[in-house]
Scaffold this motif. Structure first.
Motif, PDB file in Angstrom:
ATOM      1  N   GLY A  82      53.070 100.568  49.659  1.00 41.18           N
ATOM      2  CA  GLY A  82      53.422 101.976  49.479  1.00 41.18           C
ATOM      3  C   GLY A  82      52.436 102.956  50.056  1.00 41.18           C
ATOM      4  O   GLY A  82      52.504 104.156  49.786  1.00 41.18           O
ATOM      5  N   LEU A  83      51.497 102.462  50.883  1.00 37.90           N
ATOM      6  CA  LEU A  83      50.516 103.353  51.492  1.00 37.90           C
ATOM      7  C   LEU A  83      51.102 104.040  52.725  1.00 37.90           C
ATOM      8  O   LEU A  83      51.919 103.463  53.447  1.00 37.90           O
ATOM      9  CB  LEU A  83      49.272 102.575  51.910  1.00 37.90           C
ATOM     10  CG  LEU A  83      48.463 101.890  50.817  1.00 37.90           C
ATOM     11  CD1 LEU A  83      47.219 101.250  51.410  1.00 37.90           C
ATOM     12  CD2 LEU A  83      48.075 102.880  49.730  1.00 37.90           C
ATOM     13  N   SER A  84      50.640 105.240  52.988  1.00 38.27           N
ATOM     14  CA  SER A  84      50.984 105.911  54.240  1.00 38.27           C
ATOM     15  C   SER A  84      50.242 105.231  55.384  1.00 38.27           C
ATOM     16  O   SER A  84      49.321 104.427  55.159  1.00 38.27           O
ATOM     17  CB  SER A  84      50.578 107.383  54.180  1.00 38.27           C
ATOM     18  OG  SER A  84      49.157 107.496  54.125  1.00 38.27           O
ATOM     19  N   LYS A  85      50.620 105.553  56.596  1.00 41.93           N
ATOM     20  CA  LYS A  85      49.930 104.985  57.751  1.00 41.93           C
ATOM     21  C   LYS A  85      48.457 105.381  57.744  1.00 41.93           C
ATOM     22  O   LYS A  85      47.578 104.541  57.986  1.00 41.93           O
ATOM     23  CB  LYS A  85      50.601 105.456  59.055  1.00 41.93           C
ATOM     24  CG  LYS A  85      49.942 104.916  60.319  1.00 41.93           C
ATOM     25  CD  LYS A  85      50.793 105.226  61.547  1.00 41.93           C
ATOM     26  CE  LYS A  85      50.945 106.697  61.798  1.00 41.93           C
ATOM     27  NZ  LYS A  85      51.717 106.993  63.037  1.00 41.93           N
ATOM     28  N   GLY A  86      48.177 106.645  57.450  1.00 41.63           N
ATOM     29  CA  GLY A  86      46.796 107.109  57.432  1.00 41.63           C
ATOM     30  C   GLY A  86      45.959 106.412  56.376  1.00 41.63           C
ATOM     31  O   GLY A  86      44.817 106.024  56.622  1.00 41.63           O
ATOM     32  N   ASP A  87      46.534 106.224  55.190  1.00 40.23           N
ATOM     33  CA  ASP A  87      45.794 105.554  54.126  1.00 40.23           C
ATOM     34  C   ASP A  87      45.594 104.070  54.432  1.00 40.23           C
ATOM     35  O   ASP A  87      44.576 103.488  54.053  1.00 40.23           O
ATOM     36  CB  ASP A  87      46.520 105.714  52.783  1.00 40.23           C
ATOM     37  CG  ASP A  87      46.278 107.072  52.149  1.00 40.23           C
ATOM     38  OD1 ASP A  87      45.385 107.801  52.632  1.00 40.23           O
ATOM     39  OD2 ASP A  87      46.985 107.411  51.185  1.00 40.23           O
ATOM     40  N   THR A  88      46.554 103.463  55.108  1.00 35.23           N
ATOM     41  CA  THR A  88      46.404 102.059  55.501  1.00 35.23           C
ATOM     42  C   THR A  88      45.263 101.910  56.494  1.00 35.23           C
ATOM     43  O   THR A  88      44.455 100.969  56.404  1.00 35.23           O
ATOM     44  CB  THR A  88      47.712 101.525  56.112  1.00 35.23           C
ATOM     45  OG1 THR A  88      48.768 101.658  55.156  1.00 35.23           O
ATOM     46  CG2 THR A  88      47.578 100.057  56.499  1.00 35.23           C
ATOM     47  N   VAL A  89      45.179 102.836  57.434  1.00 32.93           N
ATOM     48  CA  VAL A  89      44.078 102.834  58.402  1.00 32.93           C
ATOM     49  C   VAL A  89      42.733 102.960  57.683  1.00 32.93           C
ATOM     50  O   VAL A  89      41.790 102.221  57.959  1.00 32.93           O
ATOM     51  CB  VAL A  89      44.263 103.973  59.423  1.00 32.93           C
ATOM     52  CG1 VAL A  89      42.986 104.195  60.235  1.00 32.93           C
ATOM     53  CG2 VAL A  89      45.428 103.664  60.356  1.00 32.93           C
ATOM     54  N   LEU A  90      42.647 103.913  56.749  1.00 33.43           N
ATOM     55  CA  LEU A  90      41.392 104.126  56.023  1.00 33.43           C
ATOM     56  C   LEU A  90      41.026 102.921  55.158  1.00 33.43           C
ATOM     57  O   LEU A  90      39.853 102.547  55.071  1.00 33.43           O
ATOM     58  CB  LEU A  90      41.493 105.379  55.158  1.00 33.43           C
ATOM     59  CG  LEU A  90      41.514 106.713  55.910  1.00 33.43           C
ATOM     60  CD1 LEU A  90      41.682 107.866  54.935  1.00 33.43           C
ATOM     61  CD2 LEU A  90      40.249 106.902  56.739  1.00 33.43           C
TER      62      LEU A  90
END
Length: 234
Positions: free
Chosen positions: A151-159
């Motif tokens: 359920g993470l956004s792309k940006g949060d997955t990157v971080l």
């Protein structure tokens, strides 16, 4: 129909995936750091920061992160062919054989843990692909799909990926007596501008444009397996 994921659930998933407690096997990797320390070519906090910045800006941010972003977008759109393509391109771009091997092992360990933690048809398909050899299961690619599933956004997955990567290396540096715990926290904070920069840059790089240039570190990674004693897998 899937229920929408709350903001708190997303934040908890972000912490779960970026925590070294999450058993993907990535904590066993030093990315050449152990070899450089044993050869007395890396000393103290300043050298460690240079090492990390080189890895982030000249390899991770231009290969692993690019593949992760494209894999996430493919997963989010239900296009597993795009996920497989990101995996294939990253495998071809990863020149050091030992790195490819450890990326595969770590990725498959992550896929196994994620499949036991979250229920998702894409994870089931990727498990089948791994058995039949349709995908290498490189860690950044699998991390992208798991981030989307959690359920993470792309940006949060990157971080989450970058934090996990850097925290793992800082943990290795502590175990190798390069820095202490307080210094490691200072280094992590000082790397924030680098993390922001590579996130922005990676978003604009296509799979065909991936590149890396860390010859000194690559040689250390290749020499690691010949060390007489080792704390880390690579």
């Amino acid at each position: 129909m899937n229920q929408p994921i709350s903001a708190i659930a997303q934040q908890l998933a972000l912490m779960q995936l970026s925590d070294s407690f999450f058993p993907s096997g990535s904590f066993t990797l030093s990315h050449g750091l152990e070899c450089l320390v044993q050869d007395e070519q890396l000393h103290g906090c300043e050298d460690l920061q240079i090492f990390l910045r080189l890895l982030l800006r000249n390899k991770i941010g231009t290969t692993d992160l690019v593949a992760l972003i494209h894999a996430y977008e493919g997963s989010a759109s239900g296009d597993l062919a795009a996920v497989r393509q990101a995996d294939t391109q990253l495998f071809a771009q990863t020149l050091v054989e030992k790195t490819r091997e450890t990326q595969r092992k770590s990725g498959r360990a992550l896929l196994m843990v994620a499949s036991s933690t979250w229920k998702d048809s894409q994870l089931n398909t990727l498990n089948q692909d791994a058995v039949t050899g349709k995908i290498h299961c490189l860690h950044p690619v699998i991390f992208a799909v798991v981030g989307r599933v959690a359920g993470l956004s792309k940006g949060d997955t990157v971080l989450a990926f970058l934090h996990s990567f850097i925290a793992g290396l800082l943990g290795a540096a502590i175990r190798l007596s390069v820095v202490g715990h307080i210094q490691a926290q200072q280094v992590l904070l000082q790397l924030a501008p680098d993390i922001e920069a590579i996130c922005k840059a990676a978003a604009s790089i296509s799979l065909n444009e991936m590149w890396s240039c860390t010859p000194f570190i690559d040689v250390a990674q290749m020499r690691h397996q010949k060390l007489s004693h080792r704390l880390f897998a690579s």
